[in-house]
Design an enzyme around this catalytic site. Structure first.
Site, PDB file in Angstrom:
ATOM      1  N   GLU A 127      -9.486   3.485   1.928  1.00  0.00           N
ATOM      2  CA  GLU A 127      -8.981   3.467   0.559  1.00  0.00           C
ATOM      3  C   GLU A 127      -7.871   2.446   0.337  1.00  0.00           C
ATOM      4  OE1 GLU A 127      -7.922   5.579   2.815  1.00  0.00           O
ATOM      5  OE2 GLU A 127      -5.805   5.067   2.661  1.00  0.00           O
TER       6      GLU A 127
ATOM      7  N   LYS B 204     -10.483  13.337   7.151  1.00  0.00           N
ATOM      8  CA  LYS B 204     -10.008  13.145   8.525  1.00  0.00           C
ATOM      9  C   LYS B 204     -10.054  14.475   9.282  1.00  0.00           C
ATOM     10  CE  LYS B 204      -6.715   9.471   7.328  1.00  0.00           C
ATOM     11  NZ  LYS B 204      -7.214   8.319   8.086  1.00  0.00           N
TER      12      LYS B 204
ATOM     13  N   ASP C 297       1.331   6.739   5.256  1.00  0.00           N
ATOM     14  CA  ASP C 297       0.407   5.728   4.749  1.00  0.00           C
ATOM     15  C   ASP C 297       0.969   4.955   3.551  1.00  0.00           C
ATOM     16  OD1 ASP C 297      -1.913   4.484   5.400  1.00  0.00           O
ATOM     17  OD2 ASP C 297      -3.242   5.860   4.348  1.00  0.00           O
TER      18      ASP C 297
ATOM     19  N   ARG D  84      -7.568  -0.676   1.191  1.00  0.00           N
ATOM     20  CA  ARG D  84      -8.061  -1.982   0.751  1.00  0.00           C
ATOM     21  C   ARG D  84      -8.450  -1.958  -0.727  1.00  0.00           C
ATOM     22  NH1 ARG D  84     -12.665  -1.615   5.224  1.00  0.00           N
ATOM     23  NH2 ARG D  84     -10.894  -0.625   6.253  1.00  0.00           N
TER      24      ARG D  84
ATOM     25  N   ASP E  52      -2.847  10.517   2.910  1.00  0.00           N
ATOM     26  CA  ASP E  52      -4.240  10.133   3.105  1.00  0.00           C
ATOM     27  C   ASP E  52      -4.994  11.229   3.855  1.00  0.00           C
ATOM     28  OD1 ASP E  52      -6.623   8.857   3.291  1.00  0.00           O
ATOM     29  OD2 ASP E  52      -5.998   7.399   4.810  1.00  0.00           O
TER      30      ASP E  52
ATOM     31  N   LYS F 129       0.854  -1.194   0.000  1.00  0.00           N
ATOM     32  CA  LYS F 129       0.000   0.000   0.000  1.00  0.00           C
ATOM     33  C   LYS F 129       0.884   1.235   0.000  1.00  0.00           C
ATOM     34  CE  LYS F 129      -3.216   2.672   2.894  1.00  0.00           C
ATOM     35  NZ  LYS F 129      -3.995   2.727   4.154  1.00  0.00           N
TER      36      LYS F 129
ATOM     37  N   ASP G  45     -12.313   7.088   3.232  1.00  0.00           N
ATOM     38  CA  ASP G  45     -11.094   6.936   4.036  1.00  0.00           C
ATOM     39  C   ASP G  45     -10.698   5.460   4.181  1.00  0.00           C
ATOM     40  OD1 ASP G  45      -8.910   7.614   5.534  1.00  0.00           O
ATOM     41  OD2 ASP G  45     -10.034   8.134   7.345  1.00  0.00           O
TER      42      ASP G  45
HETATM   43 ZN   LIG Z   1      -7.642   6.244   4.771  1.00  0.00          ZN
END
Ligand SMILES: [Zn+2]
Length: 402
Positions: free
Chosen positions: A223, A151, A162, A225, A144, A139, A221
């Site tokens: 995202e 957020k 991230d 996956r 993010d 990932k 959020d």
């Molecule tokens: Zn996220």
């Protein structure tokens, strides 16, 4: 450094974590003066493995520490190309509108609102005589914001980290290939910035992922996956991988499940579950299993309009496991290969600094296919759980503690 032979690999990786590369403190400050630290391990003929491992750990930590103003998807691709050129490998890169055309609705949907377009990048090592094909899928969300499900002001700082899964895979791939690797190994990077803008994915939008399955977005959020689902399916369909491991800073709930020091591991193989735990102990990148129970948990993603939603109905029902199951569902729970999911959301950093977590874990976990004797030694695979030597070693340590 003077230590037991069995602790050399973990100790070298630990030292590397203590000396990060990234800083933007101004040159006038006395604290930025370059200092040279020499760390010597007196171990016959094994030093090259240790310095490659240390370089891999520090490469991953530098990428994670670098803010998105510098480490956007363009720059991450430059890092991948730099590793590729050092190893003589040209990366395959699918980017921007081409992702959309080729059906990568997950990566495209997450990254389409950003200034720098999203990308799927792959580094492949395919030696003669390989007996199996391994894919590591990372990932790489370079920032993010949460997207339109944005957020808050206290939860967004730190989101430059991230991309920790992709960074760890790049560092581990470089070090692993440099040490010589007998099997096919592909590093798959799912790169995107989850940004806010007029073209951002909205909650309620429905995307078709590379698997062909449709996903109703109920939380922009969630995202990671989505990009990883595309990555693992590419590894299975296009790279014909037998073993797929995805690594990600996937869920805040990982810290609640397994804490700040242990990655959370979920897998369809009991043997690999145990191997991850043992590789964690031999590398210092600790790991502990999560519940794997798709038959009870996957219904959290039920959608009336699409094949699934992307975020769970009940956040108090094994959230980290469910997030992993979303990824596994795109491979298919009846997929015959080995799938391992590693959530490193908490151990990716210690306070303000990146740890390079995951590099040592991957090197150890897959060390049995290495040409390097030290990596063979720290690898848990192929070894029965309670080898007499393991037990002897433990007894020795216990005696020392007493
Ligand atoms: Zn996220």
């Amino acid at each position: 450094v003077v230590c037991e032979r069995s602790d050399v690999f973990a100790s070298a990786c630990a030292v590397a974590r203590a000396f990060p590369l990234f800083t933007r403190r101004s040159a006038s400050s006395r604290r930025t003066e370059k200092k040279h630290v020499t760390v010597e391990f007196v171990v016959f003929s094994l030093q090259i493995c240790l310095s490659n491992a240390a370089d891999g750990v520090r490469l991953a930590a530098r990428i994670v520490d670098t803010p998105c103003s510098e480490m956007n998807t363009d720059h991450f691709l430059d890092e991948i190309k730099a590793v590729g050129s050092e190893l003589g490998i040209t990366p395959v890169i699918i980017r921007g509108e081409e992702l959309k055309q080729r059906g990568f609705g997950g990566i495209y949907g997450v990254g389409k609102a950003a200034e720098h377009p999203p990308a799927l990048a792959v580094l492949s090592h395919t030696p003669d005589g390989a007996t199996q094909t391994i894919a590591w899928v990372g990932k790489g969300i370079v920032y993010d914001t949460g997207g339109l499900s944005i957020k808050g002001k206290t939860t967004m700082p730190g989101m430059k980290r991230d991309c920790g899964g992709a960074a760890a895979i790049l560092g581990a791939f470089k070090a692993t290939i440099k040490q010589g690797f007998k099997d096919n190994l592909h590093a798959v990077f799912c790169l995107a910035e989850n940004s806010v803008g007029p073209t951002a994915t909205r909650p309620d939008d429905i995307h078709t992922l590379y698997s062909g399955k449709t996903v109703e977005i109920n939380n922009t959020d969630a995202e990671g996956r989505l990009v990883l689902a595309d990555g693992v399916v590419y590894a299975s369909k296009d790279l014909s991988a037998d073993i797929i491991l995805d690594m990600a800073t996937l869920t805040g709930a990982q810290g609640i499940s397994t804490g700040k020091y242990h990655a959370a591991v979920m897998t369809n193989s009991e043997q690999w579950e145990g191997a991850c735990v043992r590789a964690g102990r031999s590398s210092g990148d600790l790991a502990h299993p999560l519940v794997y129970c798709p038959e009870l948990h996957f219904s959290e993603f039920t959608s009336a309009l699409a094949d699934m939603k992307n975020s769970v109905a009940d956040r108090e029902n094994a959230q980290s496991s469910c997030a992993g199951l979303f990824i596994g569902s795109h491979l298919g729970f009846d997929w015959p290969g080995i799938w391992v999911h590693v959530d490193i959301a908490s151990p990716v950093h210690a306070g303000e600094r990146a740890t390079g977590f995951g590099v040592a874990l991957l090197m150890a976990l897959f060390g049995q296919a290495s040409d390097d004797s030290m990596l063979n030694q720290v690898s848990p695979l192929g070894a029965p759980t309670n080898k007499p030597e393991d037990k002897m070693e433990r007894d020795c340590k216990r005696r020392r503690l007493v």
